[in-house]
Design a protein around this motif. Structure first.
Motif, short mmCIF file in Angstrom:
data_model
loop_
_atom_site.label_atom_id
_atom_site.label_comp_id
_atom_site.label_asym_id
_atom_site.label_seq_id
_atom_site.Cartn_x
_atom_site.Cartn_y
_atom_site.Cartn_z
N ALA A 187 1.75 14.26 33.85
CA ALA A 187 1.46 14.76 32.51
C ALA A 187 0.25 15.69 32.55
CB ALA A 187 1.20 13.59 31.57
N ARG A 188 0.32 16.76 31.77
CA ARG A 188 -0.84 17.65 31.67
C ARG A 188 -2.01 16.97 30.97
NH1 ARG A 188 3.04 21.81 30.30
NH2 ARG A 188 3.22 23.33 31.99
N LYS A 189 -1.71 16.11 30.01
CA LYS A 189 -2.77 15.43 29.26
C LYS A 189 -3.22 14.21 30.07
CE LYS A 189 -1.42 17.03 24.70
NZ LYS A 189 -0.87 16.66 23.37
N TRP A 206 0.32 16.71 49.35
CA TRP A 206 1.00 16.19 48.16
C TRP A 206 0.87 17.23 47.06
CZ3 TRP A 206 -2.12 10.97 48.01
CH2 TRP A 206 -1.84 10.24 49.18
N ASN A 207 1.97 17.55 46.40
CA ASN A 207 1.99 18.62 45.41
C ASN A 207 2.32 18.08 44.03
OD1 ASN A 207 1.60 20.72 47.44
ND2 ASN A 207 3.69 20.24 48.08
N VAL A 208 1.50 18.45 43.05
CA VAL A 208 1.73 18.01 41.68
C VAL A 208 2.47 19.09 40.91
CG1 VAL A 208 -0.53 18.88 40.88
CG2 VAL A 208 0.64 17.07 39.60
N VAL A 209 3.41 18.67 40.07
CA VAL A 209 4.12 19.55 39.14
C VAL A 209 3.83 19.02 37.74
CG1 VAL A 209 6.35 20.48 38.42
CG2 VAL A 209 5.92 19.98 40.84
N TRP A 210 3.35 19.90 36.86
CA TRP A 210 2.88 19.46 35.55
C TRP A 210 4.00 19.47 34.51
CZ3 TRP A 210 -1.53 17.11 36.00
CH2 TRP A 210 -2.44 17.53 36.98
N ALA A 211 3.93 18.52 33.58
CA ALA A 211 4.89 18.45 32.47
C ALA A 211 4.13 18.07 31.20
CB ALA A 211 5.98 17.44 32.78
N ASP A 212 4.80 18.22 30.08
CA ASP A 212 4.18 18.05 28.77
C ASP A 212 4.71 16.77 28.12
OD1 ASP A 212 3.14 18.24 26.23
OD2 ASP A 212 3.94 20.23 25.80
N THR A 213 3.83 15.80 27.85
CA THR A 213 4.26 14.54 27.25
C THR A 213 4.80 14.73 25.84
OG1 THR A 213 1.94 14.14 26.67
CG2 THR A 213 2.79 13.00 28.61
N ASP A 214 4.42 15.82 25.17
CA ASP A 214 4.98 16.08 23.84
C ASP A 214 6.44 16.52 23.92
OD1 ASP A 214 2.57 15.47 22.74
OD2 ASP A 214 1.93 17.55 22.42
N GLU A 215 6.89 16.84 25.12
CA GLU A 215 8.27 17.29 25.33
C GLU A 215 8.82 16.55 26.56
OE1 GLU A 215 10.80 21.42 26.11
OE2 GLU A 215 8.61 21.49 25.97
N PRO A 216 9.29 15.33 26.39
CA PRO A 216 9.76 14.54 27.55
C PRO A 216 10.79 15.26 28.41
CG PRO A 216 9.57 13.13 25.62
CD PRO A 216 9.32 14.53 25.14
N ALA A 264 -5.35 20.50 28.19
CA ALA A 264 -5.75 19.12 28.48
C ALA A 264 -6.37 18.43 27.27
CB ALA A 264 -6.74 19.09 29.65
N GLY A 265 -6.48 19.14 26.14
CA GLY A 265 -7.09 18.57 24.94
C GLY A 265 -8.60 18.58 24.97
N ALA A 266 -9.18 19.50 25.74
CA ALA A 266 -10.63 19.55 25.91
C ALA A 266 -11.15 20.96 25.66
CB ALA A 266 -11.02 19.07 27.31
N GLY A 267 -10.72 21.57 24.56
CA GLY A 267 -11.16 22.92 24.23
C GLY A 267 -12.64 23.00 23.96
N PRO A 268 -13.19 24.21 23.82
CA PRO A 268 -14.64 24.38 23.69
C PRO A 268 -15.26 23.72 22.47
CG PRO A 268 -13.47 26.45 23.28
CD PRO A 268 -12.48 25.49 23.85
N ASP A 269 -14.48 23.50 21.41
CA ASP A 269 -15.01 22.91 20.17
C ASP A 269 -14.77 21.40 20.09
OD1 ASP A 269 -12.26 23.18 20.04
OD2 ASP A 269 -12.24 23.63 17.89
#
Length: 426
Positions: free
Chosen positions: A108-110, A128-138, A397-402
Motif C-alpha cells: 500500500a502507498r499509505k 526485493w522489489n516493491v510495487v505500489w498500490a492504492d488502498t482506496d482502490e483495492p 502518503a498523506g503527509a503533505g506540507p500542511d
C-alpha cells in the motif's frame, strides 16, 4: 471456567504466563541470560535438530520473550508468534522467508514513512522489489500482481493519516493471486482490529507503539495466522523444500499451521540476529496488561480532539475515520467499532510554515518521532518522518506540507484541547 474462552482483557493479563515454577513469582521474570544449560548431549542434539522445543541461546529464543509471543498470538488469534528487536526487523524477517532476489511484493502507498523508505531503498540491496498500490482502490492491488509477486503488504490503520484499510477486499486479491496477505496492525492493535479475522495470513507489529504503550522499549513481533498453505505451487522454498541446515526437514511439512513462525525463528532470527532483549520483552508485557483500558481512552480522547479541530477556523481539514462524514467512517464502523484509533492528521490553512509553528508552540504535546505513547505526541511529517520523499510522494502518503500528525494519549481531553487552542492561536 475450563470450557470458557477467556475474554480479551483476561488474555491481555494472563495469556502465556504462569507463576515461576522455582520461586513462585507472579510477574514473568526477566531471564537475563545469553544461553541455557542442556540436560545432556542427546537433549542438546534434539534442540539443535528441531526435534524438540526448548531454549538454546537468547538470540533464538528466551522464556521472557516466549510469554510475550504467546500473549500477542492469543490476542491476534494466531497460532504462534516471534518477537524481534523492532517493527522494521519484523518486516525484514517476514519477507526474507518469502522473497528471493528478483521477486516482488505489492504494498500500500499509505504506509509509515520508515516502511516506505525501507521498501524503496534498503530492500533493493536484497533484490526485493516493491510495487505500489492504492488502498482506496483495492482493484489496484490486483493490477499490481505479477508472476513474480510473493506477498501483499498493508496497514490496517495507515500511518500517518489514520485511514482504515478494507482488509477483506485486499485479502481477496491476495488469495486469488495465491500469495499471503501481511498486515501491519501497529496502530489498531488487536483490541480494535484483528486482521486474521478478515483474511490476513501474517500480522506484524511495532511493539514499541501501542502494545508496549509507554514509550520505553523498542520491539517488534510477527504473528502466524496458520492459514496459508506454504507447499502449494512451490512458491516458497524456504518453507516447502528440504532445509540442509536441519538435516533435510521440510518446515511446512514438519510444523504445520505454525510453520511460518518457526521459519522466521530458525531461518531468519537465528542467522540475521535482530533479537529482542528480555528486559524489553518484560516492559512490553507489562504494557499489554493495560492495553484494553489504554486503547479505549486513546480512542475516546482522539475523537474529542478531532471534533474540536474540525470546528477550528485555522484548520482546513481533519482526517479522522471516527468522525461522521469522514471518507473512511464506514470502514471504521465495520472494522473498528470500538474506536478509530488514536493517530490522525489534520491540515492547517497556513501550509508548511503553520505546521512548523504549531509543533513549536505546543506545550503538553511532545514533539517527537513516535506514536502509541501514554503521552500525547505531535509531529510535522513533511519536515521529519517523510522528509526523504518528494512533494508528490508526500501527498500520496498523506503527509503533505500542511499536514500535522497527532498521537493522542490518555491525559484529560480538556487539557489536550486547551494546549491545541493556545498553540493554534499563537
Amino acid at each position: 471456567m475450563n470450557d470458557r474462552i477467556p475474554g480479551f482483557s483476561t488474555l491481555a493479563v494472563h495469556a502465556g504466563a504462569q507463576p515461576d515454577p522455582t520461586t513462585g513469582a507472579r510477574a514473568t521474570p526477566i531471564y537475563q541470560t545469553t544461553s541455557f544449560v542442556f540436560n545432556d548431549a542427546d537433549h542438546a542434539a534434539s534442540l539443535f535438530g528441531l526435534q524438540a522445543f526448548g531454549n538454546i541461546y537468547t538470540r533464538i529464543g528466551n522464556p521472557t520473550n516466549a510469554v510475550l509471543e504467546e500473549r500477542v498470538a492469543a490476542l491476534e488469534g494466531g497460532t504462534a508468534a516471534l518477537a524481534v528487536a523492532s517493527g522494521h526487523a519484523a518486516q525484514v524477517i517476514v519477507l526474507q522467508q518469502l522473497l528471493k532476489p528478483g521477486d516482488e511484493f505489492v504494498a500500500a502507498r499509505k504506509l509509515y514513512g520508515g516502511s516506505i523508505n525501507q521498501f524503496t531503498h534498503a530492500f533493493k540491496s536484497f533484490g526485493w522489489n516493491v510495487v505500489w498500490a492504492d488502498t482506496d482502490e483495492p482493484s489496484s492491488f490486483e493490477r499490481a500482481v505479477s508472476p513474480r509477486t510473493k506477498a501483499v503488504f498493508i496497514e490496517s490503520v495507515a500511518n500517518p493519516g489514520g485511514t482504515i484499510t478494507d482488509i477483506e477486499a485486499i485479502a481477496s486479491v491476495a488469495r486469488n493471486a495465491g500469495v499471503p496477505l501481511i498486515v501491519d496492525n501497529t496502530l489498531a492493535t488487536p483490541y480494535l482490529i484483528r486482521p486474521i479475522d478478515h483474511g490476513a495470513d501474517i500480522v506484524v507489529h511495532s511493539l514499541t507503539k501501542f502494545l508496549g504503550g509507554h514509550g520505553n522499549s523498542l520491539g517488534g513481533i510477527i504473528v502466524d495466522a496458520g492459514t496459508f498453505d506454504w507447499s502449494k505451487g512451490d512458491k516458497y522454498p524456504m518453507l516447502s523444500e528440504p532445509r540442509p541446515e536441519y538435516h533435510g526437514i521440510r518446515i511446512q511439512e514438519t510444523f504445520g499451521n505454525f510453520a511460518f513462525a518457526i521459519a522466521c525463528r530458525v531461518l531468519g532470527l537465528r542467522d540475521l540476529g535482530p533479537a529482542l532483549s528480555p528486559f524489553n520483552a518484560f516492559l512490553i508485557l507489562t504494557g499489554i496488561e493495560t492495553l484494553p483500558l489504554r486503547m479505549q481512552k486513546h480512542c475516546d480522547n482522539a475523537k474529542a480532539v478531532a471534533e474540536f479541530l474540525a470546528g477550528h477556523p485555522a484548520v482546513a481539514a481533519v482526517s479522522y475515520a471516527g468522525l461522521p462524514g469522514d471518507k473512511y467512517n464506514n470502514l471504521a464502523r465495520k472494522y473498528a467499532p470500538k474506536g478509530a484509533g488514536a493517530v490522525f492528521t489534520f491540515n492547517l490553512k497556513g501550509g508548511y510554515q503553520a505546521g512548523v509553528n504549531l509543533v513549536s508552540n505546543l506545550k503538553l504535546f511532545s514533539h517527537l518521532a513516535n506514536v502509541g505513547d501514554t503521552r500525547s505526541l505531535v509531529i510535522h511529517p513533511a519536515s521529519t518522518t517523510h522528509s526523504q520523499l518528494d512533494d508528490a510522494a508526500k501527498v500520496k502518503a498523506g503527509a503533505g506540507p500542511d499536514v500535522v500528525r497527532l498521537s493522542i494519549g490518555i491525559e484529560d481531553k480538556e487539557d489536550l484541547i486547551a494546549d491545541l487552542e493556545q498553540a493554534l492561536t499563537a
